[in-house]
Design an enzyme around this catalytic site. Sequence first.
Site, PDB file in Angstrom:
ATOM      1  N   GLY A  37       0.856  -1.210   0.010  1.00 57.27           N
ATOM      2  CA  GLY A  37      -0.104   0.139   0.178  1.00 57.27           C
ATOM      3  C   GLY A  37       0.874   1.289  -0.014  1.00 57.27           C
ATOM      4  CB  ALA A  38       4.270   1.518  -1.519  1.00 53.11           C
ATOM      5  N   GLY A  40      -0.484   4.505  -0.950  1.00 49.35           N
ATOM      6  CA  GLY A  40      -1.815   4.940  -0.262  1.00 49.35           C
ATOM      7  C   GLY A  40      -1.679   6.095   0.468  1.00 49.35           C
ATOM      8  CE  LYS A  44       0.131   9.133  -2.859  1.00 48.03           C
ATOM      9  NZ  LYS A  44      -1.031   9.804  -3.400  1.00 48.03           N
ATOM     10  CG  LEU A 211      -0.909   2.220  21.973  1.00 49.64           C
ATOM     11  CD1 LEU A 211      -0.756   0.758  22.028  1.00 49.64           C
ATOM     12  CD2 LEU A 211      -1.221   2.839  23.631  1.00 49.64           C
ATOM     13  CG  ASP A 267     -13.105   5.245  12.980  1.00 49.99           C
ATOM     14  OD1 ASP A 267     -12.197   4.480  12.552  1.00 49.99           O
ATOM     15  OD2 ASP A 267     -13.118   6.583  12.985  1.00 49.99           O
ATOM     16  CG  HIS A 272      -7.639   5.101  18.464  1.00 46.15           C
ATOM     17  ND1 HIS A 272      -6.413   4.350  18.213  1.00 46.15           N
ATOM     18  CD2 HIS A 272      -7.973   5.601  17.542  1.00 46.15           C
ATOM     19  CE1 HIS A 272      -6.619   4.170  16.767  1.00 46.15           C
ATOM     20  NE2 HIS A 272      -7.565   5.320  16.523  1.00 46.15           N
ATOM     21  NE  ARG A 370      -7.131  17.376  14.782  1.00 48.17           N
ATOM     22  CZ  ARG A 370      -6.150  17.068  13.582  1.00 48.17           C
ATOM     23  NH1 ARG A 370      -6.081  18.112  12.907  1.00 48.17           N
ATOM     24  NH2 ARG A 370      -5.484  16.052  13.735  1.00 48.17           N
TER      25      ARG A 370
END
Length: 791
Positions: A37-38, A40, A44, A211, A267, A272, A370
């Site tokens: 998935g280089a 993706g 990137k 993490l 999700d 998380h 956010r």
Amino acid sequence: MLVTALLLLVTLCALGGHAEKTGDAERPGHVSVVVLGATGDLAKKYLWQGFFQLYVEQVRSGRSFSFYGGGQRTADVATPILFEALKTVSCPKEVSQERCAVLKDQFLRVSQYRQLKTLENYQDLAQHIEQTLKKDNVTEAGRLFYLSVPAFTYADIADKINNSCRPSGGAWFRVVLEKPFGHSLLSAEELASRLGSSLKEEEMYRIDHYLGKQVIAKILPFRMENKEFLDPIWNKHHIERVEVVVKETLDVKGRMSFYDEYGVIRDVIQNHLTEVMMLLTMRPPSNMSNSEEVVQNKLQVLSSLLPLGRNQAVIGQYQEYSSQVQLELNKTKDRRSLTPTFAAVLLRLDDAQYEGVPVLLLSGKMLDERVGYARVLFKNDMFCLQNDNSVHCKPKQIVFYFGHGSLQYPAVLVSKTLFKPVLVDGEWKEVTEHSNVKVFGSPLSDFYVQTPKEQREAYSELISRIYAGEKNSFISVENLLASWSVWTPLLSSLYTEFPRIYPGGEDNVDLLDVQLKGNDIKFKSEVVIIRPDQMGGTSGGGYQAIHGKFCDTDMVSAWTEQLVEKLAADLQEAAEAAVLESGVFHLALSGGSSPLALFHRLAFHHFSFPWRYTHVWMVDERCVSPTQVESNFYLLHNHLLQHVKIPYFNIHPMPVELNRRLCVEEDGGAQMYQELITQLVNGSSFHFVLLGVGYDGHVASLFRGTEVEKHGEQLVALTESPTKPHQRMSLTFTAINHARRVALLVIGKQKHELVTQLSRLKNDKDRYPVTRVSPSPGKSVWYMDYDALLG
Ligand SMILES: *[C@@H]1O[C@H](CO)[C@@H](O)[C@H](O)[C@H]1NC(C)=O
Ligand SMILES: *[C@@H]1O[C@H](CO)[C@@H](O)[C@H](O)[C@H]1NC(C)=O
Ligand SMILES: *[C@@H]1O[C@H](CO)[C@@H](O)[C@H](O)[C@H]1NC(C)=O
Ligand SMILES: *[C@@H]1O[C@H](CO)[C@@H](O)[C@H](O)[C@H]1NC(C)=O
Ligand SMILES: *[C@@H]1O[C@H](CO)[C@@H](O)[C@H](O)[C@H]1NC(C)=O
């Protein structure tokens, strides 16, 4: 050169606070990195930068690297795209511009694109790696595969890698995986078992990029460094509440095909936020580099969580969501998605240290700002008569601030009313210049503030930990499955729940404010929540319980929640009446899933229930050890008995295990239970018997085909179930029909078919065991929710 290498090793240790002494950094050799998935988005944006940083740090020690970007497309198409991405990497600050240009150039030269689609492609890659090693006359230090591809391709890729790309001769072999690791407990188990056939657990690095966030990675070290201050206050007597919050302002446009299947709980909360919660509440390991101890201590937190029901979560969905789904997934207008984009969940730990401390996990899209943080708020027993600004009257809190929000940078904040945290880690510094920002309404100057000297991307941090083999920064399979077993039941119970619709951004105002009430969480503002049943316009009758007749017997019916409330209230009334009359209340409870909501209701809402005078009996039991989850008693204990103050000698589990064997006729367990009933229960007549009703119409462990006539006047018998575990011990119809009151609880749409069948029965009364319930002179009552009654 050797000196540099040693220095590097030291820095690496300091970086993680520890390091497994794999000797990797001492022995020069070649490392091959393969990123699938280089080209993706993730690669990137973060991965290549992380690998470049690793390259810059390690190449000094004489280590050599090859980087392979892999993907489905052919090399002529994808090579230019890969190199566009590689060219954007940047050097750490301390590297000079000239040196940086050289390093980037070298990095590009040792990188290449390879199509990785078929097994032959992987075999070619392996061959290429071997040839490179031979040509450069270097030993191999390790191989790293990073799977930045959709999860459904993992198993297949892992299989190909195992078949063709394992290094020989003692080099390490690591495979990195990105979430999602399943969708539910079952799918996570399936994935784990498929991957397990190709890769060893110690070879797999499951990433949770939270993490790698510096502040989150600091939680445990912080707790350990400040042990002296924290030990006296890190417990239920001092902690008011724990919050783990991630608020986002973006929507999910462009990710719908993924998101609509997952929603906010899968999700971010299951992974998380749960990880952060564990770091806050787990017992710190005696040795940070002992991964096994870290895993075990995390598992302990998960296993001490009280089960999550519908009352422990509220969910919402931003207004535009449904139309975005329709548009993006090309769905018609009547497709109404119930996927939550906001959720707040109230956790509680059944643990001496944190008992009663609310732990709030909250996250959502399209919120006002956010920000992400974990906050431990402490109780304050001060009362300031005149001056609210007195130092000792200010809130006491410790905040792990992940970033963004008003503060803008990651930091650990400790109220000055608490203590001055120590600063031992060379990577962190104290902030003493305070701008005008406020955090949770307090000026920054109310806190001791620590921040990393240099901010590092989570992915870069994690990539260097993978390289160092630090497994405890990753998710173990045990942890993963334990987390899914906490979240899966809640997800199932929310499956048909209609989320509260919110407009998004500042306009949400107080619409998503939540209130913690005992063990429940609720939205604060009372707005009319549209439920699917109300949308069709057939809302009449609404929320109250209705009374009627079913099969000539009294029936109470309502929506599940109200039904359970009514049954709990009726039970308490019966208990009080019995205690008044005879000083004791004999209650027989059945197993299965139907009564769980009732148990919770009783445990957490009926504090005046006369448990002291109540004897709890079992309606039936599976022939398994009482410590097993299949045991009815185990369920009853976990969901009810351990939460109430009932004397031990009033609890009467069925003696299924005698002489170290289960339900053997000669051991006489059934007779023993019968004798105990005869001795303690006046006239062997229970005051209240609660029965669930199975899909096939069975009650207690009396199934179709059980030869009930054989039981005669026996009160207790061994029976056979058509489903596992087959052997059971059960009260007989004689015992049940002796009772003063019998409640037949029928819950859920799946029972509707049975209800329909029962309502049509005329002469064939013995077809279903449940129809044999007819206490005399007592009475029975159906408690049936609308789903079961109306389908
Ligand atoms: C390869 O390296 C080893 C030692 O590292 C050396 O003894 C050997 O001569 C080298 N072979 C070639 C072909 O350079
Ligand atoms: C990997 O493949 C080999 C056969 O090539 C097989 O024997 C082994 O069980 C596989 N799995 C693991 C974890 O090594
Ligand atoms: C900590 O654990 C690591 C790995 O298990 C071990 O090598 C090290 O000796 C331990 N350190 C202490 C102080 O016990
Ligand atoms: C959208 O759905 C319509 C009708 O089902 C179909 O004709 C059309 O090709 C679909 N478009 C896309 C982009 O899938
Ligand atoms: C036992 O039950 C009988 C019949 O219901 C009743 O008359 C008697 O008072 C009860 N005994 C006690 C001790 O409650």
